[in-house]
Write an enzyme that holds these catalytic residues in place. Structure first.
Site, short mmCIF file in Angstrom:
data_model
loop_
_atom_site.label_atom_id
_atom_site.label_comp_id
_atom_site.label_asym_id
_atom_site.label_seq_id
_atom_site.Cartn_x
_atom_site.Cartn_y
_atom_site.Cartn_z
N HIS A 1 36.89 42.86 48.96
CA HIS A 1 35.60 43.52 49.19
C HIS A 1 35.71 44.37 50.45
CE1 HIS A 1 33.20 40.26 46.82
NE2 HIS A 1 33.96 41.00 46.04
N GLY B 1 37.78 49.35 42.81
CA GLY B 1 37.04 48.27 42.16
C GLY B 1 35.76 48.74 41.50
N ASP C 1 38.94 46.45 38.98
CA ASP C 1 38.86 45.00 38.73
C ASP C 1 39.11 44.70 37.25
OD1 ASP C 1 38.18 44.55 41.39
OD2 ASP C 1 36.02 44.56 40.98
N ASP D 1 33.65 38.73 50.04
CA ASP D 1 32.68 38.65 51.13
C ASP D 1 31.46 37.93 50.60
OD1 ASP D 1 30.96 38.91 53.22
OD2 ASP D 1 30.72 41.08 53.03
N HIS E 1 28.48 41.07 41.94
CA HIS E 1 29.91 40.83 41.88
C HIS E 1 30.32 40.23 40.55
CE1 HIS E 1 30.59 42.11 45.93
NE2 HIS E 1 29.72 41.24 46.40
N ASP F 1 33.99 39.97 39.91
CA ASP F 1 34.65 38.84 40.57
C ASP F 1 34.57 37.59 39.70
OD1 ASP F 1 34.94 40.56 42.67
OD2 ASP F 1 33.44 39.61 43.93
N ARG G 1 37.08 33.69 36.20
CA ARG G 1 37.06 33.06 34.87
C ARG G 1 38.37 33.31 34.13
NH1 ARG G 1 35.56 34.78 29.77
NH2 ARG G 1 34.82 33.13 28.41
#
Length: 132
Positions: free
Chosen positions: A8, A55, A60, A80, A87, A90, A95
């Protein structure tokens, strides 16, 4: 090993410093990163890093796809937790790492444990379980 590096905005400098500190270990592996993070690390360390999109532009998801296709062995995702932001990517990466048994560090403390394990050969089981 194939290692993904993601951070981040407020954690990018910490990941850069981490990579400087562990440049000797990281240089023995294949590295990829989201766009800006990869650029910052490469400029600071000279490491060869395959850079994906930033990202926010889908980097991502590009890394997530490689996790799903067994092309990533370790993820360092410096999050962060104090900045309020969506997010979802993320959560998806975490996962996917859980589904595909990919070790993931979301902070510098866990990253250090994983990087030392990597240097000792503790993650060699990935090559046996998931041959490339």
């Amino acid at each position: 090993m194939y290692i993904a590096l993601i951070a981040h905005d407020k954690k990018k400098e910490l990941l850069v410093q981490f990579c400087i500190a562990y440049c000797g270990i990281l240089s023995k592996h294949n590295l990829c990163a989201t766009g800006t993070t990869g650029r910052l690390i490469a400029e600071a360390t000279g490491l060869n890093i395959k850079r994906f999109l930033s990202g926010s532009q889908g980097g991502d998801q590009q890394i997530g796809a490689r996790i799903a296709y067994n092309e990533i062995d370790l993820v360092l995702l410096f999050r962060d937790p104090l900045t309020a932001a969506p997010h979802e990517p993320d959560i998806s990466l975490i996962r996917l790492c859980d589904i595909h048994n990919v070790p993931i560090a979301t902070n510098v403390a866990t990253a250090e444990v994983l990087i030392h394990g990597l240097s000792r050969g503790d993650l060699g089981w990935r090559d046996i379980v998931n041959p490339k």
